[in-house]
Design a protein around this motif. Sequence first.
Motif, PDB file in Angstrom:
ATOM      1  N   THR A   1       0.832  -1.203   0.000  1.00 26.30           N
ATOM      2  CA  THR A   1       0.000   0.000   0.000  1.00 26.30           C
ATOM      3  C   THR A   1       0.864   1.250   0.000  1.00 26.30           C
ATOM      4  O   THR A   1       0.608   2.208  -0.744  1.00 26.30           O
ATOM      5  CB  THR A   1      -0.931   0.004   1.221  1.00 26.30           C
ATOM      6  OG1 THR A   1      -1.817  -1.116   1.145  1.00 26.30           O
ATOM      7  CG2 THR A   1      -1.749   1.284   1.292  1.00 26.30           C
ATOM      8  N   ALA A   2       1.908   1.250   0.828  1.00 27.39           N
ATOM      9  CA  ALA A   2       2.817   2.398   0.881  1.00 27.39           C
ATOM     10  C   ALA A   2       3.509   2.602  -0.464  1.00 27.39           C
ATOM     11  O   ALA A   2       3.666   3.739  -0.934  1.00 27.39           O
ATOM     12  CB  ALA A   2       3.850   2.194   1.990  1.00 27.39           C
ATOM     13  N   TYR A   3       3.915   1.505  -1.081  1.00 28.14           N
ATOM     14  CA  TYR A   3       4.555   1.606  -2.405  1.00 28.14           C
ATOM     15  C   TYR A   3       3.588   2.205  -3.427  1.00 28.14           C
ATOM     16  O   TYR A   3       3.942   3.134  -4.168  1.00 28.14           O
ATOM     17  CB  TYR A   3       5.027   0.227  -2.871  1.00 28.14           C
ATOM     18  CG  TYR A   3       5.247   0.142  -4.365  1.00 28.14           C
ATOM     19  CD1 TYR A   3       6.316   0.816  -4.972  1.00 28.14           C
ATOM     20  CD2 TYR A   3       4.368  -0.580  -5.176  1.00 28.14           C
ATOM     21  CE1 TYR A   3       6.489   0.768  -6.346  1.00 28.14           C
ATOM     22  CE2 TYR A   3       4.549  -0.631  -6.548  1.00 28.14           C
ATOM     23  CZ  TYR A   3       5.607   0.041  -7.137  1.00 28.14           C
ATOM     24  OH  TYR A   3       5.774   0.013  -8.501  1.00 28.14           O
ATOM     25  N   ALA A   4       2.366   1.675  -3.465  1.00 26.17           N
ATOM     26  CA  ALA A   4       1.379   2.154  -4.437  1.00 26.17           C
ATOM     27  C   ALA A   4       1.071   3.631  -4.221  1.00 26.17           C
ATOM     28  O   ALA A   4       0.980   4.413  -5.177  1.00 26.17           O
ATOM     29  CB  ALA A   4       0.108   1.322  -4.342  1.00 26.17           C
ATOM     30  N   LEU A   5       0.924   4.034  -2.960  1.00 23.01           N
ATOM     31  CA  LEU A   5       0.636   5.433  -2.659  1.00 23.01           C
ATOM     32  C   LEU A   5       1.819   6.329  -3.031  1.00 23.01           C
ATOM     33  O   LEU A   5       1.635   7.463  -3.500  1.00 23.01           O
ATOM     34  CB  LEU A   5       0.293   5.595  -1.179  1.00 23.01           C
ATOM     35  CG  LEU A   5      -1.056   5.003  -0.755  1.00 23.01           C
ATOM     36  CD1 LEU A   5      -1.185   5.028   0.764  1.00 23.01           C
ATOM     37  CD2 LEU A   5      -2.214   5.764  -1.388  1.00 23.01           C
ATOM     38  N   SER A   6       3.032   5.825  -2.833  1.00 23.88           N
ATOM     39  CA  SER A   6       4.215   6.621  -3.199  1.00 23.88           C
ATOM     40  C   SER A   6       4.253   6.864  -4.706  1.00 23.88           C
ATOM     41  O   SER A   6       4.627   7.944  -5.163  1.00 23.88           O
ATOM     42  CB  SER A   6       5.497   5.929  -2.732  1.00 23.88           C
ATOM     43  OG  SER A   6       5.777   4.777  -3.509  1.00 23.88           O
ATOM     44  N   GLN A   7       3.849   5.860  -5.475  1.00 23.17           N
ATOM     45  CA  GLN A   7       3.803   6.019  -6.930  1.00 23.17           C
ATOM     46  C   GLN A   7       2.718   7.013  -7.330  1.00 23.17           C
ATOM     47  O   GLN A   7       2.916   7.852  -8.220  1.00 23.17           O
ATOM     48  CB  GLN A   7       3.555   4.672  -7.599  1.00 23.17           C
ATOM     49  CG  GLN A   7       4.702   3.685  -7.456  1.00 23.17           C
ATOM     50  CD  GLN A   7       5.969   4.184  -8.126  1.00 23.17           C
ATOM     51  OE1 GLN A   7       6.917   4.613  -7.442  1.00 23.17           O
ATOM     52  NE2 GLN A   7       5.999   4.152  -9.447  1.00 23.17           N
ATOM     53  N   ALA A   8       1.573   6.929  -6.672  1.00 26.32           N
ATOM     54  CA  ALA A   8       0.490   7.875  -6.956  1.00 26.32           C
ATOM     55  C   ALA A   8       0.903   9.298  -6.589  1.00 26.32           C
ATOM     56  O   ALA A   8       0.577  10.254  -7.305  1.00 26.32           O
ATOM     57  CB  ALA A   8      -0.764   7.478  -6.192  1.00 26.32           C
ATOM     58  N   LEU A   9       1.622   9.446  -5.488  1.00 22.98           N
ATOM     59  CA  LEU A   9       2.096  10.773  -5.090  1.00 22.98           C
ATOM     60  C   LEU A   9       3.089  11.334  -6.102  1.00 22.98           C
ATOM     61  O   LEU A   9       3.232  12.551  -6.228  1.00 22.98           O
ATOM     62  CB  LEU A   9       2.748  10.706  -3.707  1.00 22.98           C
ATOM     63  CG  LEU A   9       1.773  10.656  -2.536  1.00 22.98           C
ATOM     64  CD1 LEU A   9       2.471  10.198  -1.259  1.00 22.98           C
ATOM     65  CD2 LEU A   9       1.139  12.024  -2.313  1.00 22.98           C
ATOM     66  N   GLY A  10       3.742  10.447  -6.837  1.00 30.30           N
ATOM     67  CA  GLY A  10       4.665  10.900  -7.868  1.00 30.30           C
ATOM     68  C   GLY A  10       3.977  11.616  -9.010  1.00 30.30           C
ATOM     69  O   GLY A  10       4.631  12.314  -9.797  1.00 30.30           O
ATOM     70  N   THR A  11       2.653  11.470  -9.098  1.00 30.67           N
ATOM     71  CA  THR A  11       1.884  12.168 -10.138  1.00 30.67           C
ATOM     72  C   THR A  11       1.389  13.530  -9.652  1.00 30.67           C
ATOM     73  O   THR A  11       0.747  14.248 -10.414  1.00 30.67           O
ATOM     74  CB  THR A  11       0.675  11.327 -10.585  1.00 30.67           C
ATOM     75  OG1 THR A  11      -0.284  11.263  -9.518  1.00 30.67           O
ATOM     76  CG2 THR A  11       1.108   9.919 -10.963  1.00 30.67           C
ATOM     77  N   LEU A  12       1.652  13.854  -8.366  1.00 28.07           N
ATOM     78  CA  LEU A  12       1.134  15.077  -7.761  1.00 28.07           C
ATOM     79  C   LEU A  12       2.265  15.984  -7.312  1.00 28.07           C
ATOM     80  O   LEU A  12       3.387  15.529  -7.061  1.00 28.07           O
ATOM     81  CB  LEU A  12       0.256  14.738  -6.546  1.00 28.07           C
ATOM     82  CG  LEU A  12      -0.915  13.786  -6.764  1.00 28.07           C
ATOM     83  CD1 LEU A  12      -1.550  13.441  -5.427  1.00 28.07           C
ATOM     84  CD2 LEU A  12      -1.932  14.402  -7.708  1.00 28.07           C
ATOM     85  N   GLU A  13       1.958  17.259  -7.175  1.00 27.47           N
ATOM     86  CA  GLU A  13       2.880  18.203  -6.554  1.00 27.47           C
ATOM     87  C   GLU A  13       2.463  18.379  -5.101  1.00 27.47           C
ATOM     88  O   GLU A  13       1.286  18.615  -4.821  1.00 27.47           O
ATOM     89  CB  GLU A  13       2.845  19.550  -7.271  1.00 27.47           C
ATOM     90  CG  GLU A  13       3.396  19.521  -8.691  1.00 27.47           C
ATOM     91  CD  GLU A  13       3.439  20.911  -9.310  1.00 27.47           C
ATOM     92  OE1 GLU A  13       3.107  21.887  -8.599  1.00 27.47           O
ATOM     93  OE2 GLU A  13       3.793  21.010 -10.497  1.00 27.47           O
ATOM     94  N   PHE A  14       3.405  18.265  -4.180  1.00 22.91           N
ATOM     95  CA  PHE A  14       3.052  18.409  -2.767  1.00 22.91           C
ATOM     96  C   PHE A  14       4.242  18.944  -1.972  1.00 22.91           C
ATOM     97  O   PHE A  14       5.399  18.722  -2.318  1.00 22.91           O
ATOM     98  CB  PHE A  14       2.593  17.065  -2.187  1.00 22.91           C
ATOM     99  CG  PHE A  14       3.643  15.990  -2.197  1.00 22.91           C
ATOM    100  CD1 PHE A  14       4.520  15.829  -1.124  1.00 22.91           C
ATOM    101  CD2 PHE A  14       3.763  15.133  -3.284  1.00 22.91           C
ATOM    102  CE1 PHE A  14       5.483  14.836  -1.144  1.00 22.91           C
ATOM    103  CE2 PHE A  14       4.724  14.131  -3.305  1.00 22.91           C
ATOM    104  CZ  PHE A  14       5.590  13.987  -2.227  1.00 22.91           C
ATOM    105  N   ASP A  15       3.893  19.660  -0.906  1.00 13.78           N
ATOM    106  CA  ASP A  15       4.887  20.139   0.052  1.00 13.78           C
ATOM    107  C   ASP A  15       4.877  19.296   1.321  1.00 13.78           C
ATOM    108  O   ASP A  15       5.896  19.168   1.993  1.00 13.78           O
ATOM    109  CB  ASP A  15       4.607  21.609   0.413  1.00 13.78           C
ATOM    110  CG  ASP A  15       4.688  22.519  -0.804  1.00 13.78           C
ATOM    111  OD1 ASP A  15       5.783  22.608  -1.385  1.00 13.78           O
ATOM    112  OD2 ASP A  15       3.658  23.113  -1.176  1.00 13.78           O
ATOM    113  N   ILE A  16       3.705  18.754   1.643  1.00 11.21           N
ATOM    114  CA  ILE A  16       3.584  17.959   2.854  1.00 11.21           C
ATOM    115  C   ILE A  16       2.491  16.909   2.643  1.00 11.21           C
ATOM    116  O   ILE A  16       1.483  17.174   1.979  1.00 11.21           O
ATOM    117  CB  ILE A  16       3.262  18.852   4.078  1.00 11.21           C
ATOM    118  CG1 ILE A  16       3.316  18.047   5.385  1.00 11.21           C
ATOM    119  CG2 ILE A  16       1.935  19.560   3.927  1.00 11.21           C
ATOM    120  CD1 ILE A  16       3.265  18.939   6.637  1.00 11.21           C
ATOM    121  N   VAL A  17       2.723  15.719   3.186  1.00 12.69           N
ATOM    122  CA  VAL A  17       1.741  14.633   3.153  1.00 12.69           C
ATOM    123  C   VAL A  17       1.317  14.364   4.590  1.00 12.69           C
ATOM    124  O   VAL A  17       2.163  14.169   5.467  1.00 12.69           O
ATOM    125  CB  VAL A  17       2.331  13.350   2.537  1.00 12.69           C
ATOM    126  CG1 VAL A  17       1.296  12.222   2.558  1.00 12.69           C
ATOM    127  CG2 VAL A  17       2.816  13.604   1.119  1.00 12.69           C
TER     128      VAL A  17
END
Length: 259
Positions: free
Chosen positions: A98-114
């Motif tokens: 789950t953490a891996y999949a979410l990390s990949q999804a976050l790679g499609t977004l711009e973010f400063d903090i999760v």
Amino acid sequence: MNIVVLVKQVPDTATERKLAPEDNTLDRAASDGVINELDEYAIEEALLLKEKHGGEVTVLTMGPDQATESIRKALSMGADKAVHVNDEALHGSDALQTAYALSQALGTLEFDIVVLGSESTDARTGLVGAALAEYLELPQLTLAGKVEVDGSSVTVQRQTDYGYDVVEAKLPAVVSVVEKINEPRYPSFKLIMQAKKKPVEKLTVSDAGIEQDKVGLANAATETVDFAPAPPRPAGTVVKDEGDGGTKAAEFLAEKKFV
């Protein structure tokens, strides 16, 4: 500031939770789905950061179709938009996957903090925040009871058995929160209506760049080998007071080593 808050739909803790006998995974159809309680505190903290520093809040969820209900609840609390990672290939993924999949999804977004809750009520592993930070190669600040952002850094009061530690890191960073951090707001009727028009982007495994051989039940690092229903509670002991009720109660407590 671009804030991403992770939200998970879990079975309502007020109902009986079951495992599916065909593959020993959680039977999500057996009970109503709700937002993981600690994630509501994460949503609130994300909204407070937005109100203080500006920017927008994006909800990120990984789950089946019914997780849309929790997404809409998060949007009605005030989040601006959502991303829903939904693919049958993800079924049975464990905490690390789950953490891996979410990390990949976050790679499609711009973010400063999760921001996310420190654990979920269905699995209670408490692993996703730390594993996510590892995959993203970002600082992790866990068990936060208070979060402050100042420019390019974030400081939290990390809850401990003896009080709290003050931990600081450079942004971007991953922050997991505890339930004492705030009081989640109730959605107003106006926000509930607005939530219906807010954008929800849907991503498949392929869209998010998730490798299929790294997710799913067949590739999980952990498995549920067997399970059995919890035994029914035995009948309680009735003590009749015939003038010696206090003595009988004391003897019962002594027998159970409570006194």
